[in-house]
Design a protein around this motif. Structure first.
Motif, PDB file in Angstrom:
ATOM      1  N   LEU A  60      52.720  42.308  41.285  1.00 28.33           N
ATOM      2  CA  LEU A  60      53.433  42.604  42.538  1.00 28.33           C
ATOM      3  C   LEU A  60      54.123  43.965  42.519  1.00 28.33           C
ATOM      4  O   LEU A  60      53.963  44.769  43.441  1.00 28.33           O
ATOM      5  CB  LEU A  60      54.453  41.493  42.811  1.00 28.33           C
ATOM      6  N   LYS A  61      54.891  44.232  41.461  1.00 28.98           N
ATOM      7  CA  LYS A  61      55.706  45.456  41.433  1.00 28.98           C
ATOM      8  C   LYS A  61      54.875  46.727  41.540  1.00 28.98           C
ATOM      9  O   LYS A  61      55.333  47.734  42.065  1.00 28.98           O
ATOM     10  CB  LYS A  61      56.509  45.512  40.125  1.00 28.98           C
ATOM     11  N   LYS A  62      53.665  46.690  41.000  1.00 29.71           N
ATOM     12  CA  LYS A  62      52.844  47.904  40.961  1.00 29.71           C
ATOM     13  C   LYS A  62      51.935  48.057  42.173  1.00 29.71           C
ATOM     14  O   LYS A  62      51.225  49.049  42.302  1.00 29.71           O
ATOM     15  CB  LYS A  62      51.997  47.903  39.693  1.00 29.71           C
ATOM     16  N   ARG A  63      51.944  47.068  43.055  1.00 30.72           N
ATOM     17  CA  ARG A  63      51.039  47.146  44.205  1.00 30.72           C
ATOM     18  C   ARG A  63      51.505  48.181  45.214  1.00 30.72           C
ATOM     19  O   ARG A  63      52.657  48.170  45.623  1.00 30.72           O
ATOM     20  CB  ARG A  63      50.955  45.800  44.911  1.00 30.72           C
ATOM     21  N   PRO A  64      50.602  49.046  45.666  1.00 31.86           N
ATOM     22  CA  PRO A  64      50.978  49.993  46.711  1.00 31.86           C
ATOM     23  C   PRO A  64      51.129  49.263  48.045  1.00 31.86           C
ATOM     24  O   PRO A  64      50.474  48.239  48.266  1.00 31.86           O
ATOM     25  CB  PRO A  64      49.789  50.952  46.769  1.00 31.86           C
ATOM     26  N   ARG A 113      47.690  35.929  44.352  1.00 31.83           N
ATOM     27  CA  ARG A 113      48.276  36.083  43.011  1.00 31.83           C
ATOM     28  C   ARG A 113      49.757  36.440  43.070  1.00 31.83           C
ATOM     29  O   ARG A 113      50.462  36.330  42.066  1.00 31.83           O
ATOM     30  CB  ARG A 113      47.546  37.195  42.240  1.00 31.83           C
ATOM     31  N   ALA A 116      42.997  44.500  43.210  1.00 25.32           N
ATOM     32  CA  ALA A 116      43.502  43.252  43.803  1.00 25.32           C
ATOM     33  C   ALA A 116      44.105  42.314  42.764  1.00 25.32           C
ATOM     34  O   ALA A 116      44.613  41.252  43.108  1.00 25.32           O
ATOM     35  CB  ALA A 116      42.370  42.541  44.551  1.00 25.32           C
ATOM     36  N   ARG A 117      44.025  42.709  41.478  1.00 22.81           N
ATOM     37  CA  ARG A 117      44.600  41.866  40.418  1.00 22.81           C
ATOM     38  C   ARG A 117      45.951  42.412  39.936  1.00 22.81           C
ATOM     39  O   ARG A 117      46.552  41.855  39.014  1.00 22.81           O
ATOM     40  CB  ARG A 117      43.622  41.789  39.239  1.00 22.81           C
ATOM     41  N   VAL A 161      45.141  48.470  51.096  1.00 28.03           N
ATOM     42  CA  VAL A 161      44.390  47.218  51.024  1.00 28.03           C
ATOM     43  C   VAL A 161      43.396  47.084  52.187  1.00 28.03           C
ATOM     44  O   VAL A 161      42.394  46.376  52.079  1.00 28.03           O
ATOM     45  CB  VAL A 161      45.343  45.996  50.923  1.00 28.03           C
ATOM     46  N   ALA A 177      42.267  40.106  49.124  1.00 25.64           N
ATOM     47  CA  ALA A 177      43.285  41.130  48.840  1.00 25.64           C
ATOM     48  C   ALA A 177      43.999  40.870  47.513  1.00 25.64           C
ATOM     49  O   ALA A 177      44.763  41.718  47.041  1.00 25.64           O
ATOM     50  CB  ALA A 177      44.307  41.164  49.980  1.00 25.64           C
ATOM     51  N   TYR A 218      40.803  49.568  45.210  1.00 28.34           N
ATOM     52  CA  TYR A 218      42.110  48.889  45.240  1.00 28.34           C
ATOM     53  C   TYR A 218      42.076  47.808  44.169  1.00 28.34           C
ATOM     54  O   TYR A 218      41.099  47.054  44.053  1.00 28.34           O
ATOM     55  CB  TYR A 218      42.306  48.255  46.617  1.00 28.34           C
TER      56      TYR A 218
END
Lengths: 94, 137
Positions: B95-99, A89, B91-92, B103, A85, B89
């Motif tokens: 954090l702020k931009k992750r929905p 990171r 995966a890299r 996943v 996932a 998705y």
């Protein structure tokens, strides 16, 4: 079944299975976390995207105020899920 | 092995028991338990999420075919939904931009070796293949 224990020092321990049926139980506990916490996953057997979602939401909220979740003692299956996932990171993993 | 499950999040415990029974019957490596649980949970919960009014049970069929596992989830009276067409998705991503979603299907794609999809007469069938040879790859 997911079990969540909070010790006297505020450490959080998860055990069992963090699947979609456990979200309603886990969400209020994680919503109450207001500062950096170490989450001990020694006894957590399984996690799905539902559990990952709660951890991610909490991590985003904590990071905004300069705090974070630190995750420790993942089993190999959970470590693999985090790797696939890309969550390795965005979390400190010990 | 085949079984039908109510469209309810509480069916997950029965689904996990069904998977364990299949693994015991076929004497499969316990390292398969977590991947099988995960891919089936992700697809099952996705079906609940996108067809909340549907009362028809969801069918799960598990088979061991030589050195691979076939996993089929069949849904009745639904619109088509081919997970192969879902946007990748990232995966890299920071954090702020992750929905806070998306996943699950990404994990399904990571854990299986092949995905097929059929849609006929409002019956939606997703077939996943997990090669046992790649389990520890």
């Amino acid at each position: 079944m997911l079990d969540i224990k909070i010790d006297q020092k505020g450490g959080v321990m998860l055990s069992g299975r963090f699947d979609a049926s456990q979200v309603n139980k886990a969400k209020p506990v994680f919503d109450d976390i207001k500062e950096s916490k170490t989450i001990d996953l020694t006894a957590l057997d399984y996690i799905s995207s539902a559990g990952l979602g709660i951890l991610l939401t909490t991590q985003k909220r904590l990071k905004d105020s300069g705090h974070q979740l630190i995750l420790k003692n993942m089993n190999k299956h959970i470590r693999e899920v985090f790797k696939y996932a890309g969550f390795d990171r965005v979390f400190q993993i010990e | 092995m085949q079984a039908e499950f109510n469209r309810d999040i509480e069916s997950l415990k029965d689904i996990f028991s069904f998977i364990q029974s299949f693994m015991d019957k076929e004497k499969l490596d316990q390292d398969l338990e977590s991947p099988l649980n995960l891919v089936i949970e992700e697809l099952f919960t996705n079906m609940l999420k996108y067809n909340p009014g549907n009362k028809k049970k969801i069918e799960i069929d598990l088979k061991k075919e030589d050195d691979r596992i076939s996993i089929i989830l069949t849904e009745f009276d639904v619109e088509p939904f081919d997970i192969r067409t879902v946007a990748e998705y990232n995966a890299r991503q920071e954090l702020k931009k992750r929905p806070e979603g998306k996943v699950g299907l990404h994990l399904v794609k990571k854990y299986v070796d092949d995905i097929d999809y059929e849609y006929n007469n409002r019956i939606s069938k997703i077939r996943l293949i997990k090669n046992l040879r790649t389990l520890h790859a």
